[in-house]
Write a protein that holds these residues in place. Structure first.
Motif: not given
Length: 301
Positions: A103-107
């Motif tokens: 999820r952090m990689l998408r941000l």
């Protein structure tokens, strides 16, 4: 000799960023995006974030997933987000470490991705030295560092064995994971092209990602100890060793790592298989004996 690592790192954690922000004049994508996930990690979280903010290389953003914590982890994140614009967080229901990291990689928006566990620490020159090395070597996809061990009190208890040299690291990777997750910096485009972390892996997700990347990109470690890995009874390698070794074994064969591992590949596969199959009490005893030997060699060096 033991010494307090955390007090050594706690320096002026804001002056560097203030000078950097004043020079920029406008907001632009950071060079490094740091990702972290925390679950009931209030005890060590503040010091981990402070070690990030103390970096001599200030051009970064920090994204933290508060993964359903029931302690005051969220309050800690709110505090740092108020005092430093580089700190951002997502508050979510508990979905586990791997899905939280994805999820952090998408941000993120940085050229490089760095990782830090919510109880580990960085030394101030870590990002500066890693970014410099990555900029010099365009073939390098993953770069870790040397590290030390610390206990719950933040005292130095030993040195992590560090493998260096791209060819040696690649060969070693086929046998076991020679790159500490909390020490790593990666090219964002390479991580994303490879699909990020595999959601099916609730542990050993870093090892699986390194094996996928190793077929097309170089991996290495800096020899300097620039990270402090905290050893506690609740960490995954202590509580879920059998599961971790099973998933590591699965990744080795799924990504055909025997192609660059040589004879040692099969030896380490056998060791992983023994950990998976042997009675749990027997494996725990072997791990205790290994820790005693490691502590003994450290104290005499």
């Amino acid at each position: 000799m033991k010494y307090a690592v955390e007090s050594e790192i706690q320096s002026d954690i804001y002056g560097t960023y203030e000078a950097f922000a004043g020079e920029q004049g406008q907001v632009s994508p950071p060079t490094v995006s740091i990702i972290m996930s925390v679950y009931n990690g209030e005890k060590f979280l503040a010091n981990s974030i402070k070690s990030i903010l103390a970096q001599s290389f200030p051009d970064f953003e920090l994204w933290v997933a508060n993964d359903g914590s029931q302690d005051d982890s969220l309050s800690v994140l709110k505090h740092f987000a108020r005092i430093d614009a580089r700190v951002r967080y997502v508050n979510q229901d508990n979905i586990g470490l791997t899905k939280s990291l994805n999820r952090m990689l998408r941000l993120i928006s940085g050229k490089y991705i760095a990782r830090l566990d919510a109880d580990d620490l960085w030394f101030p020159e870590k990002l500066a030295l890693q970014v410099s090395r990555m900029e010099q070597n365009a073939a390098l996809g993953v770069l870790g560092t040397g590290a030390i061990y610390i206990d719950a009190a933040g005292m130095n208890t030993g040195v992590v064995k560090t493998i260096t040299g791209e060819r040696i690291v690649r060969r070693t990777l086929a046998c076991y994971n020679p790159i500490l997750h909390s020490s790593v910096i990666m090219r964002a485009k390479v991580v994303l092209v490879n699909g990020g972390y595999d959601d099916r892996y609730d542990c050993a997700q870093d090892y699986d990602l390194w094996l996928r990347m190793a077929h097309s990109w170089a991996l290495d470690n800096l020899s300097q100890p620039l990270c402090a890995r905290r050893i506690t009874s609740g960490m995954i390698s202590c509580t879920r060793l059998r599961r971790q070794r099973f998933l590591a074994l699965r990744s080795k064969f799924a990504h055909r790592s025997w192609k660059f591992g040589g004879k040692c590949f099969w030896l380490y596969c056998l060791k992983d298989l023994l950990v998976v199959l042997l009675p749990e009490y027997f494996v725990a005893r072997l791990k205790q004996l290994k820790q005693v030997r490691t502590a003994g060699s450290t104290s005499t060096s």
